[in-house]
Scaffold this motif. Structure first.
Motif, PDB file in Angstrom:
ATOM      1  N   LEU A  51       0.869  -1.179   0.000  1.00 18.99           N
ATOM      2  CA  LEU A  51       0.000   0.000   0.000  1.00 18.99           C
ATOM      3  C   LEU A  51       0.904   1.226   0.000  1.00 18.99           C
ATOM      4  O   LEU A  51       1.681   1.428   0.929  1.00 18.99           O
ATOM      5  CB  LEU A  51      -0.893  -0.010   1.252  1.00 18.99           C
ATOM      6  N   PHE A  52       0.835   2.033  -1.054  1.00 13.91           N
ATOM      7  CA  PHE A  52       1.667   3.242  -1.129  1.00 13.91           C
ATOM      8  C   PHE A  52       0.966   4.389  -0.416  1.00 13.91           C
ATOM      9  O   PHE A  52      -0.260   4.457  -0.387  1.00 13.91           O
ATOM     10  CB  PHE A  52       1.939   3.599  -2.595  1.00 13.91           C
ATOM     11  N   SER A  53       1.778   5.296   0.151  1.00 11.65           N
ATOM     12  CA  SER A  53       1.186   6.316   1.016  1.00 11.65           C
ATOM     13  C   SER A  53       0.965   7.652   0.306  1.00 11.65           C
ATOM     14  O   SER A  53       0.167   8.459   0.757  1.00 11.65           O
ATOM     15  CB  SER A  53       2.053   6.517   2.255  1.00 11.65           C
ATOM     16  N   LYS A  54       1.667   7.901  -0.796  1.00  9.83           N
ATOM     17  CA  LYS A  54       1.490   9.188  -1.476  1.00  9.83           C
ATOM     18  C   LYS A  54       1.261   9.010  -2.972  1.00  9.83           C
ATOM     19  O   LYS A  54       2.108   8.455  -3.670  1.00  9.83           O
ATOM     20  CB  LYS A  54       2.719  10.083  -1.248  1.00  9.83           C
ATOM     21  N   MET A  55       0.160   9.545  -3.454  1.00 11.42           N
ATOM     22  CA  MET A  55      -0.165   9.365  -4.859  1.00 11.42           C
ATOM     23  C   MET A  55       0.806  10.093  -5.774  1.00 11.42           C
ATOM     24  O   MET A  55       1.066   9.650  -6.892  1.00 11.42           O
ATOM     25  CB  MET A  55      -1.591   9.822  -5.139  1.00 11.42           C
ATOM     26  N   ASP A  56       1.349  11.221  -5.292  1.00 10.56           N
ATOM     27  CA  ASP A  56       2.268  11.968  -6.157  1.00 10.56           C
ATOM     28  C   ASP A  56       3.723  11.531  -5.980  1.00 10.56           C
ATOM     29  O   ASP A  56       4.626  12.113  -6.562  1.00 10.56           O
ATOM     30  CB  ASP A  56       2.099  13.481  -5.952  1.00 10.56           C
ATOM     31  N   HIS A  57       3.962  10.516  -5.164  1.00  8.44           N
ATOM     32  CA  HIS A  57       5.314   9.941  -5.062  1.00  8.44           C
ATOM     33  C   HIS A  57       5.282   8.424  -5.174  1.00  8.44           C
ATOM     34  O   HIS A  57       5.819   7.709  -4.319  1.00  8.44           O
ATOM     35  CB  HIS A  57       5.968  10.343  -3.739  1.00  8.44           C
ATOM     36  N   LEU A  58       4.641   7.971  -6.208  1.00 10.04           N
ATOM     37  CA  LEU A  58       4.601   6.521  -6.436  1.00 10.04           C
ATOM     38  C   LEU A  58       5.927   6.070  -7.042  1.00 10.04           C
ATOM     39  O   LEU A  58       6.593   6.846  -7.742  1.00 10.04           O
ATOM     40  CB  LEU A  58       3.460   6.186  -7.403  1.00 10.04           C
ATOM     41  N   PRO A  59       6.299   4.822  -6.801  1.00 12.95           N
ATOM     42  CA  PRO A  59       7.515   4.314  -7.442  1.00 12.95           C
ATOM     43  C   PRO A  59       7.343   4.304  -8.963  1.00 12.95           C
ATOM     44  O   PRO A  59       6.230   4.300  -9.466  1.00 12.95           O
ATOM     45  CB  PRO A  59       7.646   2.887  -6.912  1.00 12.95           C
TER      46      PRO A  59
END
Lengths: 254, 254
Positions: A51-59
């Motif tokens: 689960l990623f925490s930031k939409m504007d800092h996705l891998p």
């Protein structure tokens, strides 16, 4: 190998993450679910992806599939940084152009009803694809084929009609089921009295087509039975009954 | 052994004659189909029972089952001579009292959609029984049990509600299927694109109930998508779409 991130884990997003996780684990996998993002930071039960925490800092990844509600697709598209990553939405009623900010964009539309609890069998669906370029289409084909053997190209101009038809097929049919269930419940009659009829209505329409399958008071313009039914309904349900009855009457002429 | 004659061989009458002929041929049969009557003197294909030529000169029997259209039940009842024979009608929306001329009267209501071509599996149905006396009820039970393991008593005052619910479940659902099919056809899209959705809509409603299963623009009051759909429809279909959408919207409150 196409590395995928899913944004939004509502009914469709949840099912899609689960299906992609399964597809990722196959020995001959052509896709890999890197993980997913949702605003409420809720984990999908039994799904082991990140689960990623930031939409504007996705891998970094090859494809981001947006599974938010229709009216949030535009906003999500704006928030995602421009890059070569393919941005895909999954909405029947939203045009591909809404993703115009992104060079590589596409649509994966699955004409099905989703909820979190019931596992949807993607392999029974025809997955409808649209893309901004042939190269993007090839990537969509790879993702689509990891979910189902059946895919078809479908432009936005036609997809909106398919979505409209899906509303009749699902939302409106389901509402008729609900109204029937309400009538039975008010009379303390068990819902399962009509389960065989629900099944046969479907089977008959699939075999004979809906036009040849139609019967009943509206088709035969049986004013007596129609009036008797209306007398059993409250005003709001009378309006609904009349409207569908009129439509059937008109369909089958004189 | 209950000797039966069927009057009327439309969709239901044809299926009932075939089911009763099959029941008659069992080694432990409790019913015997003597034959049937219809106005046009048409033989039922593959049915070996006798076709009687005069409704007012039928052979003596224990039970006459009237399978004519609803609005003909009264007339048929008048034409049948008074006797001890049990006169039964099969209509969901017609009161038992319509058979008042006859001392022994009853109703066998099967909440199902019938047509001549598709064999209906009576054994999946709950057959709904009503009678003028306990003795008549026992005879109806024998006939009902030759068709299905499931029977229930159901008075006219409740049967009319079951019939109303059946109209929502069958006629109205089927009409939604038709409207969906029309939308696809006009776009040259194959009907089978939505077959998985038709099936899942049914399965989901059976598992979760229709209320919990509802999704879509009407439920979430998505004015944008609703307006976009309306723009794709002609005036008559707009009225239908609006009416069902309003009803869904009202059902799910704010």
């Amino acid at each position: 190998m196409i590395n995928i991130i899913v944004i939004g884990t509502g009914n469709l997003g949840t099912q899609l993450c689960n299906a992609l996780e399964k597809a990722s684990s196959k020995p001959d996998a052509t896709v890999r679910l890197l993980g997913y993002y949702n605003r409420s930071q809720t984990l999908i039960p039994k799904n082991k992806s990140r689960l990623f925490s930031k939409m504007d800092h996705l891998p970094s990844c090859d494809m981001i599939i947006v599974c938010t509600p229709d009216d949030a697709v535009s906003k999500v598209s704006e928030q995602l940084p421009s890059s070569d990553t393919i941005i895909v939405h999954t909405s029947g009623s939203v045009h591909l152009d809404i993703l115009n900010k992104h060079k590589n964009r596409g649509v994966l539309y699955m004409p099905q009803t989703f909820n979190k609890e019931r596992t949807v069998h993607f392999e029974t669906l025809t997955i409808c694809l649209e893309s901004s370029s042939t190269a993007v289409y090839e990537s969509l084909e790879i993702v689509g084929s990891s979910l189902s053997r059946k895919r078809t190209p479908l432009p936005s101009t036609q997809r909106k009609y398919l979505h409209l038809a899906a509303v009749f097929t699902n939302n409106f049919v389901n509402h008729c089921y609900l109204k029937a269930a309400e009538v039975l419940e008010k009379q303390d009659l068990p819902a399962n009295l009509l389960h065989p009829l629900m099944k046969e209505t479907l089977e008959k329409a699939l075999e004979l087509g809906a036009q040849a399958s139609q019967t009943g008071p509206a088709k035969r313009k049986d004013a007596y039975t129609i009036a008797a039914h209306l007398a059993l309904l409250n005003d709001a349900d009378k309006a609904l009954y009349k409207s569908i009855t009129d439509s059937i009457s008109n369909t089958y002429g004189n």
